[in-house]
Design a protein around this motif. Structure first.
Motif, PDB file in Angstrom:
ATOM      1  N   TYR A 189       0.830  -1.207   0.000  1.00  0.00           N
ATOM      2  CA  TYR A 189       0.000   0.000   0.000  1.00  0.00           C
ATOM      3  C   TYR A 189       0.866   1.259   0.000  1.00  0.00           C
ATOM      4  O   TYR A 189       0.553   2.234  -0.691  1.00  0.00           O
ATOM      5  CB  TYR A 189      -0.934   0.016   1.208  1.00  0.00           C
ATOM      6  CG  TYR A 189      -2.126  -0.893   1.081  1.00  0.00           C
ATOM      7  CD1 TYR A 189      -2.791  -1.068  -0.122  1.00  0.00           C
ATOM      8  CD2 TYR A 189      -2.609  -1.574   2.195  1.00  0.00           C
ATOM      9  CE1 TYR A 189      -3.875  -1.895  -0.226  1.00  0.00           C
ATOM     10  CE2 TYR A 189      -3.708  -2.406   2.098  1.00  0.00           C
ATOM     11  CZ  TYR A 189      -4.333  -2.564   0.882  1.00  0.00           C
ATOM     12  OH  TYR A 189      -5.424  -3.381   0.790  1.00  0.00           O
TER      13      TYR A 189
ATOM     14  N   HIS B 139       2.285   1.777  -3.507  1.00  0.00           N
ATOM     15  CA  HIS B 139       1.241   2.226  -4.436  1.00  0.00           C
ATOM     16  C   HIS B 139       0.861   3.674  -4.159  1.00  0.00           C
ATOM     17  O   HIS B 139       0.605   4.441  -5.091  1.00  0.00           O
ATOM     18  CB  HIS B 139       0.018   1.325  -4.327  1.00  0.00           C
ATOM     19  CG  HIS B 139       0.178   0.024  -5.032  1.00  0.00           C
ATOM     20  ND1 HIS B 139      -0.860  -0.872  -5.166  1.00  0.00           N
ATOM     21  CD2 HIS B 139       1.241  -0.560  -5.640  1.00  0.00           C
ATOM     22  CE1 HIS B 139      -0.438  -1.939  -5.828  1.00  0.00           C
ATOM     23  NE2 HIS B 139       0.832  -1.772  -6.122  1.00  0.00           N
TER      24      HIS B 139
ATOM     25  N   LYS C 131       3.281  -0.283 -10.357  1.00  0.00           N
ATOM     26  CA  LYS C 131       3.736  -1.554 -10.918  1.00  0.00           C
ATOM     27  C   LYS C 131       4.312  -2.491  -9.869  1.00  0.00           C
ATOM     28  O   LYS C 131       4.868  -3.529 -10.198  1.00  0.00           O
ATOM     29  CB  LYS C 131       4.794  -1.303 -11.983  1.00  0.00           C
ATOM     30  CG  LYS C 131       4.257  -0.590 -13.205  1.00  0.00           C
ATOM     31  CD  LYS C 131       5.357  -0.412 -14.212  1.00  0.00           C
ATOM     32  CE  LYS C 131       4.846   0.304 -15.434  1.00  0.00           C
ATOM     33  NZ  LYS C 131       5.907   0.479 -16.428  1.00  0.00           N
TER      34      LYS C 131
ATOM     35  N   GLY D 155       4.222  -5.281  -6.999  1.00  0.00           N
ATOM     36  CA  GLY D 155       3.407  -6.404  -6.571  1.00  0.00           C
ATOM     37  C   GLY D 155       4.168  -7.236  -5.565  1.00  0.00           C
ATOM     38  O   GLY D 155       5.311  -6.945  -5.232  1.00  0.00           O
TER      39      GLY D 155
ATOM     40  N   CYS E  29       8.003  -7.076  -1.863  1.00  0.00           N
ATOM     41  CA  CYS E  29       7.383  -6.231  -2.877  1.00  0.00           C
ATOM     42  C   CYS E  29       8.406  -5.937  -3.966  1.00  0.00           C
ATOM     43  O   CYS E  29       9.498  -5.459  -3.673  1.00  0.00           O
ATOM     44  CB  CYS E  29       6.892  -4.927  -2.255  1.00  0.00           C
ATOM     45  SG  CYS E  29       5.576  -5.156  -1.071  1.00  0.00           S
TER      46      CYS E  29
ATOM     47  N   ASP F  28      -0.121 -10.065 -14.644  1.00  0.00           N
ATOM     48  CA  ASP F  28      -1.398 -10.607 -14.200  1.00  0.00           C
ATOM     49  C   ASP F  28      -2.212  -9.453 -13.632  1.00  0.00           C
ATOM     50  O   ASP F  28      -1.914  -8.939 -12.557  1.00  0.00           O
ATOM     51  CB  ASP F  28      -1.170 -11.674 -13.137  1.00  0.00           C
ATOM     52  CG  ASP F  28      -2.422 -12.449 -12.828  1.00  0.00           C
ATOM     53  OD1 ASP F  28      -3.404 -12.318 -13.581  1.00  0.00           O
ATOM     54  OD2 ASP F  28      -2.415 -13.196 -11.843  1.00  0.00           O
ATOM     55  N   LEU F  29      -3.233  -9.043 -14.334  1.00  0.00           N
ATOM     56  CA  LEU F  29      -3.982  -7.851 -13.964  1.00  0.00           C
ATOM     57  C   LEU F  29      -5.155  -8.163 -13.038  1.00  0.00           C
ATOM     58  O   LEU F  29      -5.830  -9.182 -13.194  1.00  0.00           O
ATOM     59  CB  LEU F  29      -4.508  -7.157 -15.214  1.00  0.00           C
ATOM     60  CG  LEU F  29      -3.454  -6.687 -16.201  1.00  0.00           C
ATOM     61  CD1 LEU F  29      -4.119  -6.107 -17.421  1.00  0.00           C
ATOM     62  CD2 LEU F  29      -2.541  -5.673 -15.563  1.00  0.00           C
ATOM     63  N   TYR F  30      -5.404  -7.255 -12.131  1.00  0.00           N
ATOM     64  CA  TYR F  30      -6.553  -7.348 -11.238  1.00  0.00           C
ATOM     65  C   TYR F  30      -7.850  -7.288 -12.035  1.00  0.00           C
ATOM     66  O   TYR F  30      -8.796  -8.013 -11.742  1.00  0.00           O
ATOM     67  CB  TYR F  30      -6.499  -6.203 -10.224  1.00  0.00           C
ATOM     68  CG  TYR F  30      -7.803  -5.940  -9.524  1.00  0.00           C
ATOM     69  CD1 TYR F  30      -8.233  -6.780  -8.504  1.00  0.00           C
ATOM     70  CD2 TYR F  30      -8.609  -4.881  -9.887  1.00  0.00           C
ATOM     71  CE1 TYR F  30      -9.430  -6.558  -7.868  1.00  0.00           C
ATOM     72  CE2 TYR F  30      -9.810  -4.650  -9.259  1.00  0.00           C
ATOM     73  CZ  TYR F  30     -10.216  -5.481  -8.247  1.00  0.00           C
ATOM     74  OH  TYR F  30     -11.398  -5.261  -7.631  1.00  0.00           O
ATOM     75  N   VAL F  31      -7.881  -6.440 -13.055  1.00  0.00           N
ATOM     76  CA  VAL F  31      -9.095  -6.254 -13.844  1.00  0.00           C
ATOM     77  C   VAL F  31      -9.503  -7.567 -14.505  1.00  0.00           C
ATOM     78  O   VAL F  31     -10.692  -7.894 -14.575  1.00  0.00           O
ATOM     79  CB  VAL F  31      -8.886  -5.149 -14.900  1.00  0.00           C
ATOM     80  CG1 VAL F  31     -10.077  -5.033 -15.818  1.00  0.00           C
ATOM     81  CG2 VAL F  31      -8.600  -3.824 -14.231  1.00  0.00           C
ATOM     82  N   THR F  32      -8.542  -8.340 -14.971  1.00  0.00           N
ATOM     83  CA  THR F  32      -8.844  -9.616 -15.612  1.00  0.00           C
ATOM     84  C   THR F  32      -9.514 -10.573 -14.640  1.00  0.00           C
ATOM     85  O   THR F  32     -10.525 -11.204 -14.970  1.00  0.00           O
ATOM     86  CB  THR F  32      -7.546 -10.246 -16.143  1.00  0.00           C
ATOM     87  OG1 THR F  32      -6.895  -9.311 -16.986  1.00  0.00           O
ATOM     88  CG2 THR F  32      -7.828 -11.511 -16.904  1.00  0.00           C
ATOM     89  N   LYS F  33      -8.974 -10.678 -13.437  1.00  0.00           N
ATOM     90  CA  LYS F  33      -9.571 -11.562 -12.440  1.00  0.00           C
ATOM     91  C   LYS F  33     -10.946 -11.065 -12.015  1.00  0.00           C
ATOM     92  O   LYS F  33     -11.875 -11.848 -11.837  1.00  0.00           O
ATOM     93  CB  LYS F  33      -8.656 -11.666 -11.222  1.00  0.00           C
ATOM     94  CG  LYS F  33      -7.388 -12.422 -11.503  1.00  0.00           C
ATOM     95  CD  LYS F  33      -6.532 -12.494 -10.274  1.00  0.00           C
ATOM     96  CE  LYS F  33      -5.249 -13.219 -10.573  1.00  0.00           C
ATOM     97  NZ  LYS F  33      -4.377 -13.310  -9.425  1.00  0.00           N
ATOM     98  N   PHE F  34     -11.089  -9.754 -11.854  1.00  0.00           N
ATOM     99  CA  PHE F  34     -12.366  -9.177 -11.450  1.00  0.00           C
ATOM    100  C   PHE F  34     -13.443  -9.480 -12.481  1.00  0.00           C
ATOM    101  O   PHE F  34     -14.542  -9.923 -12.134  1.00  0.00           O
ATOM    102  CB  PHE F  34     -12.221  -7.663 -11.253  1.00  0.00           C
ATOM    103  CG  PHE F  34     -13.515  -6.972 -10.960  1.00  0.00           C
ATOM    104  CD1 PHE F  34     -14.063  -7.028  -9.694  1.00  0.00           C
ATOM    105  CD2 PHE F  34     -14.182  -6.273 -11.947  1.00  0.00           C
ATOM    106  CE1 PHE F  34     -15.257  -6.401  -9.419  1.00  0.00           C
ATOM    107  CE2 PHE F  34     -15.380  -5.643 -11.677  1.00  0.00           C
ATOM    108  CZ  PHE F  34     -15.915  -5.700 -10.412  1.00  0.00           C
TER     109      PHE F  34
END
Length: 88
Positions: free
Chosen positions: A8, A11, A17, A19, A32, A42-48
């Motif tokens: 956090y 970010h 970028k 992770g 990190c 690996d994107l968060y949006v894809t999993k969401f």
């Protein structure tokens, strides 16, 4: 909790970028890192969106099942009996 708070913090400082590296064979487990340097995309949006569309598909199947189960079973309709007649 320490690793998540570090993530956090990075970010919030503007480095989006970053992770968490969870490799088991790495001596620095859970560090990190900049994911663009270790070739992780690996994107968060894809999993969401995958979870969202899976839930939508499940709801659609349940709605169709409810419509099918709400229809009366097939077979001839029951006739009304005349007044004064016994059922047997």
């Amino acid at each position: 909790m320490d690793i998540i708070s570090k993530l956090y913090e990075k970010h919030a400082s503007g480095n989006a970028k970053v992770g968490i590296d969870l490799k088991r064979d790495d001596p620095e487990d859970g560090v990190c890192k900049d994911v663009s340097t270790v070739n992780v995309w690996d994107l968060y949006v894809t999993k969401f969106l995958a979870l969202k569309y899976a839930a939508d598909a499940a709801c659609t199947v349940l709605r169709v099942d409810q419509i099918i189960m709400a229809k009366p079973a097939g077979g001839p309709a029951r006739r009304d009996q005349l007044a004064g007649m016994d059922e047997d």
